[in-house]
Design an enzyme around this catalytic site. Structure first.
Site, mmCIF file in Angstrom:
data_model
loop_
_atom_site.group_PDB
_atom_site.id
_atom_site.type_symbol
_atom_site.label_atom_id
_atom_site.label_comp_id
_atom_site.label_asym_id
_atom_site.label_seq_id
_atom_site.Cartn_x
_atom_site.Cartn_y
_atom_site.Cartn_z
ATOM 1 C CG MET A 64 -10.454 1.553 -7.507
ATOM 2 S SD MET A 64 -10.386 0.719 -9.080
ATOM 3 C CE MET A 64 -11.016 -0.895 -8.667
ATOM 4 N N PRO B 147 0.784 -1.229 0.000
ATOM 5 C CG PRO B 147 0.117 -0.919 2.188
ATOM 6 C CD PRO B 147 0.807 -1.896 1.298
ATOM 7 N N GLY C 138 -0.487 -2.515 -3.847
ATOM 8 C CA GLY C 138 -1.175 -3.583 -3.115
ATOM 9 C C GLY C 138 -0.791 -4.948 -3.622
ATOM 10 C CG ASP C 139 -2.235 -9.520 -4.271
ATOM 11 O OD1 ASP C 139 -1.340 -10.212 -3.770
ATOM 12 O OD2 ASP C 139 -2.960 -9.899 -5.227
ATOM 13 C CG ASP D 15 -0.205 0.210 -11.549
ATOM 14 O OD1 ASP D 15 0.042 0.135 -12.763
ATOM 15 O OD2 ASP D 15 -0.848 -0.649 -10.913
ATOM 16 C CE LYS E 228 -5.461 0.331 -16.356
ATOM 17 N NZ LYS E 228 -4.854 -0.232 -15.138
ATOM 18 N N GLY F 255 -3.622 5.239 3.104
ATOM 19 C CA GLY F 255 -3.312 4.289 4.167
ATOM 20 C C GLY F 255 -1.845 3.870 4.179
ATOM 21 C CB THR G 199 -4.758 -6.419 -0.892
ATOM 22 O OG1 THR G 199 -5.650 -5.701 -1.732
ATOM 23 C CG2 THR G 199 -5.526 -6.989 0.301
ATOM 24 C CB ALA G 200 -5.763 -1.125 -0.422
HETATM 25 N N1 SAH Z 1 -4.196 -3.958 -6.293
HETATM 26 C C1 SAH Z 1 -4.486 -2.942 -5.332
HETATM 27 C C2 SAH Z 1 -5.791 -2.242 -5.599
HETATM 28 C C3 SAH Z 1 -5.845 -1.495 -6.879
HETATM 29 S S1 SAH Z 1 -7.328 -0.632 -7.064
HETATM 30 C C4 SAH Z 1 -4.452 -3.545 -3.945
HETATM 31 O O1 SAH Z 1 -4.419 -4.772 -3.812
HETATM 32 O O2 SAH Z 1 -4.485 -2.790 -2.975
HETATM 33 C C5 SAH Z 1 -6.898 0.928 -6.384
HETATM 34 C C6 SAH Z 1 -7.660 1.178 -5.102
HETATM 35 O O3 SAH Z 1 -6.993 0.554 -4.021
HETATM 36 C C7 SAH Z 1 -7.710 2.627 -4.716
HETATM 37 O O4 SAH Z 1 -8.729 3.317 -5.402
HETATM 38 C C8 SAH Z 1 -8.008 2.523 -3.232
HETATM 39 O O5 SAH Z 1 -9.362 2.226 -3.029
HETATM 40 C C9 SAH Z 1 -7.206 1.300 -2.857
HETATM 41 N N2 SAH Z 1 -5.895 1.678 -2.303
HETATM 42 C C10 SAH Z 1 -4.694 1.315 -2.766
HETATM 43 N N3 SAH Z 1 -3.689 1.797 -1.995
HETATM 44 C C11 SAH Z 1 -4.295 2.476 -1.008
HETATM 45 C C12 SAH Z 1 -3.814 3.196 0.112
HETATM 46 N N4 SAH Z 1 -2.504 3.332 0.366
HETATM 47 N N5 SAH Z 1 -4.714 3.766 0.944
HETATM 48 C C13 SAH Z 1 -6.042 3.645 0.707
HETATM 49 N N6 SAH Z 1 -6.542 2.987 -0.341
HETATM 50 C C14 SAH Z 1 -5.683 2.394 -1.192
#
Ligand code: SAH
Length: 479
Positions: free
Chosen positions: A384, A226, A304-305, A249, A271, A413, A333-334
Site C-alpha cells: 500500500m 495476487p 493475497g493472504d 475485496d 473499501k 503483479g 501474498t503480494a
Molecule cells: N492481503 C494482501 C495485501 C492487502 S494490502 C496480500 O497478502 O497480498 C493491499 C496491498 O497489497 C496493495 O496496496 C499492494 O501493495 C499489494 N498488492 C496486492 N496485490 C497486488 C498485486 N497483484 N500487485 C502488486 N501489489 C499488490
C-alpha cells in the site's frame, strides 16, 4: 427466439383422461397412464383384446362408437390414438375449443401437450423431450440415462421421500437442507442402496438427520492470491465451488471470481479511497455474521493472504463473538507473488538474509521503526505504498540506508498488465511519478531488486531508472 415447450408433471389422480382409439397405440398410452390414478376412459368403435381385459378388471372404462364432442365432457386431458387422421384432427379441434390439453399420437403440430420419453426410478422420473423435433434423439438419451442411473436410485428417492418430513422439521431453511443433501449424496448411503442394504441406508440417514444442525453456516476466510488464478490453492478453489455467498475485496481479480459457483451471490465489499474504513469494516462483519447465521456457506475472499495486511484477524474475532464456525485458507501474498513474477528473490545469500513485510499505510511515524528498516542486508516489501514514497525514501536515507539502494515497484503483479519499474531509493518518488505507477503496487527496497533486470521472465521487461537529468536532480535532493 423460438418458443419452447414448458415441462410439467401432472397429478391425474381421479381426473378423467380420455383415450380415443382401440388398437396397439392406444393400449400403450393406456399402459403409461395406469399407475397415475387417473380415471381412464377409452373410446373406440372396437377394442383389442388387452383393452377388453383391462375393462373387465375395471382398470379402464369404455365408450363404444365413433368420437363425438360429448366424450370430452369430463376430460382433463385427451389422447387421440386412432389411425384415422380426420378423426384425430376432429378430436384436437374439439379439445382446443374446450381448453382441454390434447396429445395427438405422432403429430406434434396438432398436439397441445407432448408426452416425453421417460426414465423411472421409484418416485423419481426423468422426462426427456426434443419438442417433437427429434424423437429418436430423445429416445437415445433415454437409453443412456437408463444405463447411467441404476435401479437403486429409486430406492434412494423412496428413502428420501419417507424421511422428508423429518428432514424439513430438523432443517427449516433451504441452504441448510441443500448442504445436508450434498453431504448425504456424497456419503455411503447411495452405495448401501446399490448393494440392496436398505436397512443400513435407513440407519445412516437417520444418523445424518440426528447430527444435522440447522445453524451450520460457516465462514471460510480465503486468500485469493495476487490475481493470477493459477496461484489459488486447491482448497480455495473447492470452497469457491461450494460457496453460497462470496464477499470479496476489490483487489480480487475477475479471473479468480470467474471460478466461483455460478449461482453464488457475489458481494463486493471493497473499501473505497477516502471512504470511512471503520464503517466499511463493521459493515463487513455484519454481513459475514448475517449470512452465516442464515445457514449459508460463506467465503470471505481476500487479495493475497488474509492474514497479511488483510484485517482477517479482526473478521475472525467478530465471527467468534457470534459463535460462528470458521476456517482460514492461506493465499500467496503480494510480496511473495510479485517477487516471483518480477524475478526478485526476496532473500539471497549475497544480498539479503531477511525480508520484512511492511505497510506504508500508517497514521504517524511512531508506528514504524525506521531505524530497524534502514538496516543493511535485508529486503523490505512495502504494501500500500504508492502514495507515501517520498516519506519512505526520506526516512530510510535519514536512518542510514544508502540512497543508492536498488528498489523495484511492481504494479499489477502476476496479472496481464504487470509492470516492473526499477531504480534507486534516491529516485523512488520521481520514478513512480514519471511512470505513472498506480495501485495495486508493491515496493521492494534492497539489493535483490536489481536482479529483476536479469531474472525477469513474466510480462514486459522492467522499466529502468529516470532520464539522466531527472536522476541528477533526484540524487541532489536525497543527499
Ligand atoms: N492481503 C494482501 C495485501 C492487502 S494490502 C496480500 O497478502 O497480498 C493491499 C496491498 O497489497 C496493495 O496496496 C499492494 O501493495 C499489494 N498488492 C496486492 N496485490 C497486488 C498485486 N497483484 N500487485 C502488486 N501489489 C499488490
Amino acid at each position: 427466439m423460438t418458443s419452447r415447450l414448458f415441462p410439467l408433471f401432472a397429478d391425474l389422480r381421479n381426473r378423467t383422461v380420455l383415450v380415443v382409439g382401440g388398437g396397439g397405440v392406444a393400449r400403450r398410452k393406456v399402459a403409461a397412464l395406469l399407475d397415475t390414478g387417473a380415471r381412464i376412459v377409452v373410446g373406440a368403435s372396437q377394442l383389442d383384446r388387452e383393452l377388453e381385459a383391462l375393462a373387465a378388471k375395471d382398470r379402464i372404462e369404455t365408450i363404444t362408437g365413433d368420437f363425438v364432442d360429448a366424450w370430452l365432457d369430463d376430460a382433463w386431458l385427451v389422447i387421440a390414438a386412432t389411425d384415422d387422421a380426420a378423426t384425430n384432427h376432429a378430436i384436437a379441434a374439439a379439445a382446443e375449443s374446450r381448453r382441454i390439453f390434447a396429445n395427438v399420437v405422432d403429430d406434434a403440430e396438432l398436439s397441445s401437450i407432448h408426452l416425453p420419453a421417460r426414465v423411472e426410478r421409484g418416485p423419481l422420473q426423468i422426462a426427456i423431450s426434443s419438442g417433437g423435433g427429434a424423437p429418436m434423439l430423445a429416445r437415445h438419451i433415454r437409453e443412456q440415462l437408463e444405463i447411467q442411473f441404476d435401479e437403486s436410485l429409486g430406492a434412494l428417492a423412496e428413502l428420501l421421500q419417507r424421511s422428508r418430513a423429518r428432514i424439513r422439521a430438523k432443517l427449516e431453511d433451504l441452504p441448510a437442507r441443500r448442504r445436508f443433501f450434498d453431504r448425504v449424496l456424497a456419503g455411503p448411503i447411495p452405495a448401501l442402496l446399490r448393494r440392496g442394504d436398505t436397512i443400513s441406508a435407513e440407519r445412516a440417514l437417520q444418523a445424518n438427520i440426528d447430527s444435522a444442525s440447522p445453524l451450520l453456516g460457516r465462514v471460510a476466510l480465503v486468500g485469493a492470491g495476487p490475481g493470477d488464478p493459477g496461484l489459488l490453492t486447491l482448497r480455495a478453489l473447492r470452497l469457491l465451488n461450494e460457496a453460497d455467498v462470496i464477499l470479496h475485496d476489490r483487489l480480487v481479480s475477475d479471473d479468480v471470481l470467474a471460478l466461483a459457483r455460478r449461482d453464488a451471490e457475489l458481494i463486493e465489499v471493497g473499501k473505497h479511497v477516502g471512504g470511512d474504513h471503520h464503517a466499511t469494516q463493521s459493515a463487513i462483519h455484519r454481513l459475514l455474521v448475517e449470512h452465516a447465521k442464515s445457514g449459508k456457506r460463506v467465503v470471505r475472499l481476500k487479495g493475497g493472504d488474509p492474514f497479511v495486511f488483510g484485517r482477517g484477524g479482526e473478521e475472525l474475532e467478530a465471527l467468534q463473538l457470534h459463535g460462528i464456525d470458521f476456517e482460514v485458507v492461506p493465499g500467496i501474498t503480494a510480496a511473495v507473488a510479485c517477487g516471483a513474477y518480477a524475478g526478485i528473490p526476496l532473500t539471497h545469500r549475497e544480498h539479503a538474509q531477511s525480508v520484512r513485510f511492511v505497510t506504508a499505510h500508517t497514521k504517524g511515524d511512531d508506528d514504524i521503526d525506521w531505524q530497524a528498516l534502514a538496516q543493511d542486508r535485508q529486503t523490505l516489501a512495502f504494501y500500500m505504498g504508492v502514495s507515501g514514497l517520498e516519506r519512505i525514501r526520506d526516512r530510510l536515507v535519514a536512518h542510514g540506508r544508502s540512497a543508492n539502494t536498488p528498489i523495484a515497484l511492481v504494479e499489477n503483479g502476476t496479472r496481464a498488465g504487470q509492470r516492473v519499474v526499477i531504480g534507486t531509493l534516491a529516485e523512488l518518488p520521481e520514478l513512480a511519478r514519471v511512470h505513472g505507477v498506480a495501485a495495486p503496487a508493491i515496493l521492494f527496497v534492497g539489493e535483490v531488486s536489481a536482479l529483476a533486470t536479469r531474472l525477469h521472465w513474466f510480462g514486459a521487461a522492467p522499466l529502468q531508472g529516470l532520464p539522466a537529468s531527472a536522476r541528477d536532480a533526484a540524487l541532489a535532493r536525497a543527499a
